[in-house]
Design an enzyme around this catalytic site. Structure first.
Site, short mmCIF file in Angstrom:
data_model
loop_
_atom_site.label_atom_id
_atom_site.label_comp_id
_atom_site.label_asym_id
_atom_site.label_seq_id
_atom_site.Cartn_x
_atom_site.Cartn_y
_atom_site.Cartn_z
CB THR A 1 28.76 23.76 57.19
OG1 THR A 1 29.82 24.73 57.33
CG2 THR A 1 28.14 23.49 58.55
CB VAL B 1 34.74 16.98 52.39
CG1 VAL B 1 34.96 15.55 52.85
CG2 VAL B 1 35.57 17.26 51.13
CE1 TYR C 1 44.69 24.15 51.96
CE2 TYR C 1 45.99 22.78 50.48
CZ TYR C 1 44.88 22.96 51.28
OH TYR C 1 43.97 21.94 51.41
CG ASN D 1 42.42 18.48 41.94
OD1 ASN D 1 42.73 19.61 42.27
ND2 ASN D 1 43.27 17.65 41.36
CG HIS E 1 39.31 24.26 44.43
ND1 HIS E 1 38.70 24.43 45.65
CD2 HIS E 1 40.64 24.17 44.67
CE1 HIS E 1 39.63 24.45 46.60
NE2 HIS E 1 40.80 24.29 46.04
#
Length: 343
Positions: free
Chosen positions: A10, A13, A136, A165, A179
């Site tokens: 959801t 992407v 991460y 990105n 971002h």
């Protein structure tokens, strides 16, 4: 019949994948887009329950704890622990349920900080990542390690993609975690919509950092098309970079200009004004509004240019969406769906 489970289905992407699958309407595939309401993937039992319910034969693994530069800098331990849990639970559960293929999504930000450019798929583990997002990065790198381990021990075709990105409709616009592109879109919208009585010539948009770092950006709908191709046709455990060409790299300041143009926030090119008493900010002269770069804020990595030579050798004719066109579509989506956008 393929049964494809998309974790993180959801998000940015996942929504793009869903849109492309609706367009294609494949008769031999059944897709399920799982979100956080379906399962907390940091919990093994919840992950197992989701897989047992959906019985996937294939998995696209997008779920992750993600965030922008400043969120990563302040929460490296959380990014490390949560993503390690999510990834291990998804891969091991997929193996236990005999899933034929898993495609996991990594990121170009996981590459070594000190490296030569352009980076390629062979360089993921060649040195420490940038200190701003090491939690991460190490968690994501270990997906590649696990993929090889499942292949070596069990013959599994579990692989990964490394996009540059990503941006597009359904992004996360929350200021504390967004971002760069969704963050700028959100702040530009606020600047334009708040105080409508204020002349545009008096409005100032701030670019965090110097504006000089270079980035490659991929439109989420392009990435969705490429992910579908990887799921159906890419038969290697080795990762593949999914990135626009090196020539399409842009500076963060150029991103701000493209967003300003998409909002019709009129900006003209001018000379940098170095007459201010400090170097905390520099201002580019503009015709109406102003774009200000606040150099007191961190830039992160200066560049992380990725080579898509491997992708081009397999899909030489793939045409990426023009950056300005994709930015305009993303801005238009945000304005049209402002009330429901994650902000």
């Amino acid at each position: 019949m393929k049964k494809v489970l998309v974790t993180g289905g959801t998000g940015l992407v996942g929504r793009a994948l869903e849109a492309k699958i609706k367009e294609q309407a494949p008769a031999d595939e059944k897709w399920y887009f799982a979100g956080s309401q379906d399962a907390n993937l940091t919990e093994l039992a919840a992950t197992q329950a989701l897989f047992k319910r959906e019985q996937p034969t294939h998995v696209i693994h997008l779920a992750a704890m993600v965030g922008g530069l400043f969120h990563n800098m302040n929460n490296n331990l959380d990014f490390l622990r949560n993503n390690l849990l999510i990834n291990d639970h998804v891969l091991q559960t997929a193996h236990e349920l005999d899933c034929v293929k898993v495609v996991s999504c990594l990121s170009t930000c996981i590459f070594p900080d000190q490296t030569s450019y352009p980076i390629d798929e062979t360089m993921v583990h060649n040195g420490p990542p940038h200190p701003s997002n090491y939690g991460y990065s190490y968690a994501k790198r270990l997906i590649d390690v696990q993929n090889h381990a499942y292949h070596d021990k069990h013959g599994r075709l579990y692989t990964s993609v490394i996009p540059c990105n990503i941006f597009g409709p359904h992004d996360n616009y929350q200021p504390e975690v967004s971002h760069v592109i969704p963050g700028m879109i959100h702040r530009m919208h606020r600047l334009i919509s708040e105080q409508p009585e204020l002349p545009e010539s008096e409005k100032v948009f701030t670019v965090y950092g110097s504006g000089r770092p270079l980035r490659q950006f991929i439109y989420s709908l392009d990435l969705a098309e490429l992910l579908i191709w990887v799921l159906r046709s890419y038969e290697s455990v080795e990762p593949v970079i999914l990135s626009v060409d090196e020539a399409q790299e842009v500076t963060i300041y150029e991103v701000a200009e493209a967003i300003a143009k998409a909002f019709n926030f009129k900006v003209s090119h001018g000379l940098r004004d170095h007459t201010f008493p400090s170097e905390i900010t520099y201002i580019l002269c503009v015709l109406q509004g102003k774009l200000v770069c606040d150099t007191s804020k961190a830039d992160g990595q200066y560049k992380k240019t990725a080579s898509n030579a491997k992708l081009r050798s397999l899909l030489p004719d793939y045409a990426f969406t023009d950056f300005a066109t994709a930015i305009k579509a993303s801005v238009d989506w945000y304005r049209e769906h402002y009330d429901e956008a994650r902000k």
